[in-house]
Design a protein around this motif. Structure first.
Motif, PDB file in Angstrom:
ATOM      1  N   GLU A   1       0.390   0.734  -7.695  1.00 55.62           N
ATOM      2  CA  GLU A   1       1.815   0.306  -8.094  1.00 55.62           C
ATOM      3  C   GLU A   1       1.979  -1.027  -9.046  1.00 55.62           C
ATOM      4  O   GLU A   1       2.174  -0.590 -10.113  1.00 55.62           O
TER       5      GLU A   1
ATOM      6  N   ALA B   1       7.229  -8.023 -10.986  1.00 54.38           N
ATOM      7  CA  ALA B   1       6.499  -6.276  -9.907  1.00 54.38           C
ATOM      8  C   ALA B   1       4.844  -6.374  -9.833  1.00 54.38           C
ATOM      9  O   ALA B   1       4.872  -6.886  -9.204  1.00 54.38           O
TER      10      ALA B   1
ATOM     11  N   TRP C   1       3.652  -0.794 -12.788  1.00 53.43           N
ATOM     12  CA  TRP C   1       4.690  -1.723 -13.177  1.00 53.43           C
ATOM     13  C   TRP C   1       4.235  -2.330 -14.463  1.00 53.43           C
ATOM     14  O   TRP C   1       4.680  -2.555 -15.165  1.00 53.43           O
TER      15      TRP C   1
ATOM     16  N   GLU D   1       7.865   2.762  -8.634  1.00 53.07           N
ATOM     17  CA  GLU D   1       9.101   3.118  -7.104  1.00 53.07           C
ATOM     18  C   GLU D   1       8.414   3.775  -6.156  1.00 53.07           C
ATOM     19  O   GLU D   1       8.597   3.887  -4.892  1.00 53.07           O
TER      20      GLU D   1
ATOM     21  N   LYS E   1       5.065   2.504  -4.581  1.00 51.50           N
ATOM     22  CA  LYS E   1       5.528   1.705  -3.658  1.00 51.50           C
ATOM     23  C   LYS E   1       4.632   1.021  -2.635  1.00 51.50           C
ATOM     24  O   LYS E   1       4.608   1.647  -1.569  1.00 51.50           O
ATOM     25  N   ARG E   2       3.898  -0.581  -2.559  1.00 48.22           N
ATOM     26  CA  ARG E   2       3.412  -0.557  -1.263  1.00 48.22           C
ATOM     27  C   ARG E   2       2.000   0.406  -1.012  1.00 48.22           C
ATOM     28  O   ARG E   2       1.535   0.107  -0.066  1.00 48.22           O
TER      29      ARG E   2
ATOM     30  N   SER F   1       2.725  -7.598  -6.966  1.00 47.78           N
ATOM     31  CA  SER F   1       1.686  -6.354  -6.414  1.00 47.78           C
ATOM     32  C   SER F   1       0.319  -6.142  -6.946  1.00 47.78           C
ATOM     33  O   SER F   1      -0.072  -4.888  -6.675  1.00 47.78           O
TER      34      SER F   1
END
Length: 725
Positions: free
Chosen positions: A278, A305, A282, A270, A273-274, A309
């Motif tokens: 990431e 996830a 995950w 988190e 993220k992006r 990603s």
């Protein structure tokens, strides 16, 4: 032993004699190769020690030759003459060619002549993510010698831009000056109260961390991951995908607190993220939750996830594989649902073959015969042809034996689907046998090309290369020129180093045929047997139409015929079986030695060879000698088949895994299938717990069938039946 020069002279004379002699031969070579002939003549002159004449020919080819022959001429000039001439040739080479191969040749020359500045200059634009590590190694070593101000930055870039390799490790040990971290005791409490700065920089710490992960010192790495993450948070170092991957490995293998670590990685995912980091958090969160035997929903959430990603198709396939494996461990219905959803998302079908391979034994041991039908219909069009064929064939066979519920028409449809298998011929053969195919129908099934789902080697070939594809034609001219001018030893190394280049389909088999004939001319060139087979196998992968009989014979050669026939007759073994065994075991390489210590054509262990030598009263022998190895291997197989009640398949499996294991597996499979006797051997093979042994059995069955069918097509049905008896 025949010298290299004599071998080259032999092939040149052989080609000249069997063609047109005298001046007409020169005219023919000029007509076929044009100015490119100068490269090959230059090679010949150099082999004769005529460097001046060689240089003249090579320079002419550089100016007027086609791409590959001109480049090879420029590269060759860097290898002879005085230091000044070789350095000048290296400068000229890299002024025209910027590929890694040419840069490496030039860099090695500059290093050997201590031209450090030229080495650094010629490698200044290489990409550390894609360049050969050997080339980067040379560059950084040169920068260190010169005291280059950017040396430390480039070392760090190399160590953090790609996976750690043996070149990284060697550089770190032998060249890079670093603190002795083995003596540094990292005590977080003490460091908090100690005002002195650490005796190392963050970058030095990162390099050591990556080396320790490479060495699989995961406990040490785990104990130091927080420091790396702190460097990221404090802005001392930018977050890096390679480091994130190493941190994941450290947590996965260096600690047993899986659930806690998984939750921590979810938070890190988190946090990043992006970003391209990431995915890793995950992915490893999913693997850690899986190791913690936590709820499947948590595991699936993390891998889903990671799939979303992923920054590359490889990352996506990796996450899907682990998601399916977790689903398989949870329940069969969960796995079927996950396959139905994710088979449409993966990119490389062959990446998942091992998962489906293990699923076969799981389904068989749990009596889930009908699941084979469900799975093969779900994955058809998404999984590799080999995987679809395996599930289709087994669904049909299990139904025939009463372990699945397919009706007669559905059974035939499943067998027909198995006949369309691409990657492996084994299930094609057995499905054709079950359908009773003959003549043209059988030929079309057995000679069908491989459909390589992973597209490992370029596209398949149907039509000749387009006239506009000049570079491809130049490559064909180069590699065929080695054959024409008598340099067979250069064919395979050129073929391997240029795998991305296309050849017309018939060229693969032309080269394979040439090398195979070369092996028959001199005992010092037996390696050409293996090379010929590998090139013809690549031709099969490239084909998009049925193979001809001549092409298939190159795929299934009868090398060492004199010895095979002699000892097969002596020990009452079908010679086609021994050809199949040698092909599968060693690819006809008499000097090969496996990681387990098996030696030679039939891959015998030394202890086995010693026992057999006593049987024949042979005190002095070598398992790398083709005749001895074939004699011993044929005798050994004959004894195993005899001890297995004359079952060839059980003999094959015993050859690979030992007869005691095979007998134990037989008993276990009878229990699993609720039978007291007469377990169908094609189904028994699928229950063998070792994937290597299962594949070994398939290879020997399929190769034996092909060898026999090529000579006796009318015996196909009886051959298959005898092998599975």
């Amino acid at each position: 032993m025949v010298t290299k020069n004599k071998v080259q002279l032999f092939f040149l004379l052989f080609l000249i004699i069997t063609s047109t002699v005298g001046c007409s031969e020169k005219s023919k070579s000029q007509k076929l190769f044009g100015v490119d002939a100068d490269y090959f003549v230059g090679l010949q002159k150099l082999a004769e020690g005529k460097e001046k004449e060689a240089r003249t020919k090579l320079n002419r080819c550089i100016k007027k030759g086609s791409f590959y022959c001109a480049k090879k001429s420029a590269q060759l000039l860097c290898t002879f003459g005085n230091v000044q001439e070789k350095n000048e040739a290296a400068v000229n080479l890299i002024s025209k060619y910027k590929d890694d191969e040419s840069l490496l040749i030039a860099a090695k020359q500059f290093e050997s002549s201590d031209e450090i500045s030229k080495l650094i200059e010629c490698t200044s634009n290489i990409d550390f993510k894609t360049a050969k590590n050997e080339l980067i190694y040379l560059r950084l070593n040169a920068m260190k010698k010169r005291g280059d101000s950017n040396y430390q930055n480039e070392v760090y870039d190399w160590f953090t831009s790609c996976p750690i390799s043996k070149e990284h490790y060697q550089f770190y040990k032998d060249i890079y000056e670093h603190p002795d971290f083995a003596k540094i005791q990292i005590d977080e409490k003490q460091s908090e109260s100690d005002s002195e700065k650490p005796s190392y920089t963050p970058r030095q710490f990162v390099l050591n961390f990556r080396i320790e992960v490479f060495k699989r010192n995961y406990i040490y790495a785990y104990n130091n991951t927080k420091k790396i993450l702190q460097y990221f948070d404090d802005g001392n170092l930018p977050a890096n995908t390679q480091l994130c991957s190493d941190i994941g490995k450290a947590y996965l293998y260096g600690s047993t607190d899986f659930a806690k670590n998984a939750s921590y990685f979810s938070k890190l995912a988190e946090q990043y993220k992006r970003t391209d980091k990431e995915f890793y958090f995950w992915f490893y969160a999913g693997r850690l939750f899986s190791k913690a035997s936590d709820s499947y929903s948590k595991v699936a959430k993390c891998f889903e996830a990671a799939i979303q990603s992923a920054q590359s198709t490889e990352q996506k396939d990796n996450a899907i594989w682990y998601l399916l494996k977790s689903a398989q461990d949870f329940s069969l219905n969960t796995l079927l649902d996950s396959i139905q959803t994710h088979s449409k998302l993966w990119n490389d079908p062959e990446y998942f073959e091992d998962l489906f391979e293990s699923l076969v034994t799981t389904l068989l041991s749990s009596g889930q015969g009908n699941s084979f039908g469900s799975i093969y219909k779900i994955i058809d069009g998404y999984a590799s042809d080999e995987t679809v064929a395996r599930f289709a064939y087994l669904y049909a066979r299990l139904s025939q034996e009463g372990y699945a519920d397919a009706k007669e028409q559905e059974i035939k449809e499943a067998f027909r689907r198995a006949c369309r298998s691409g990657s492996a011929i084994y299930y094609r053969q057995l499905a054709a046998y079950q359908l009773g195919l003959k003549d043209t129908e059988l030929y079309n099934v057995l000679s069908a090309p491989v459909k390589n789902s992973s597209v490992q080697f370029s596209k398949q070939l149907k039509e000749p290369l387009a006239q506009s594809d000049t570079k491809a034609k130049d490559f064909e001219k180069l590699i065929k020129g080695y054959a024409y001018f008598g340099f067979p030893e250069k064919i395979y190394e050129t073929f391997v180093s240029n795998k991305n280049e296309q050849l017309p389909l018939d060229s693969y088999f032309y080269l394979a045929d040439f090398l195979s004939k070369c092996s028959n001319k001199s005992e010092c060139t037996e390696k050409f047997y293996t090379q010929a087979l590998r090139i013809s196998a690549e031709g099969q992968r490239k084909a998009s139409e049925n193979m001809s009989n001549a092409q298939m014979r190159l795929l299934f050669p009868e090398n060492y015929k004199e010895y095979v026939e002699k000892y097969c007759q002596q020990f009452n073994v079908n010679d086609k079986i021994m050809y199949a065994l040698i092909r599968s075991e060693s690819f006809f390489d008499p000097s090969v030695k496996s990681s387990a210590g098996a030696i030679g054509l039939t891959q015998l262990m030394e202890v086995t060879g010693s026992d057999i030598s006593k049987r024949f009263k042979m005190q002095n022998y070598s398992l790398t000698d083709p005749e001895t190895n074939i004699k011993f291997g044929t005798y050994y197989l004959s004894t195993l088949v005899s001890r297995c009640d004359n079952s060839y398949l059980l003999g094959f499996l015993s050859y690979n895994a030992g007869i005691t294991r095979v007998r134990k597996w037989q008993k276990s499979s009878l229990v699993e299938f609720g039978k007291r006797s007469e377990m169908p051997l094609d189904l028994f093979l699928e229950t063998v717990p070792f994937a290597e042994t299962r594949e070994y059995g398939r290879k020997l069955i399929s190769a034996t069938v092909m060898y026999d069918w090529l000579d006796n097509p009318e015996n196909f049905e009886s051959t298959v039946s005898a092998l599975l008896k």
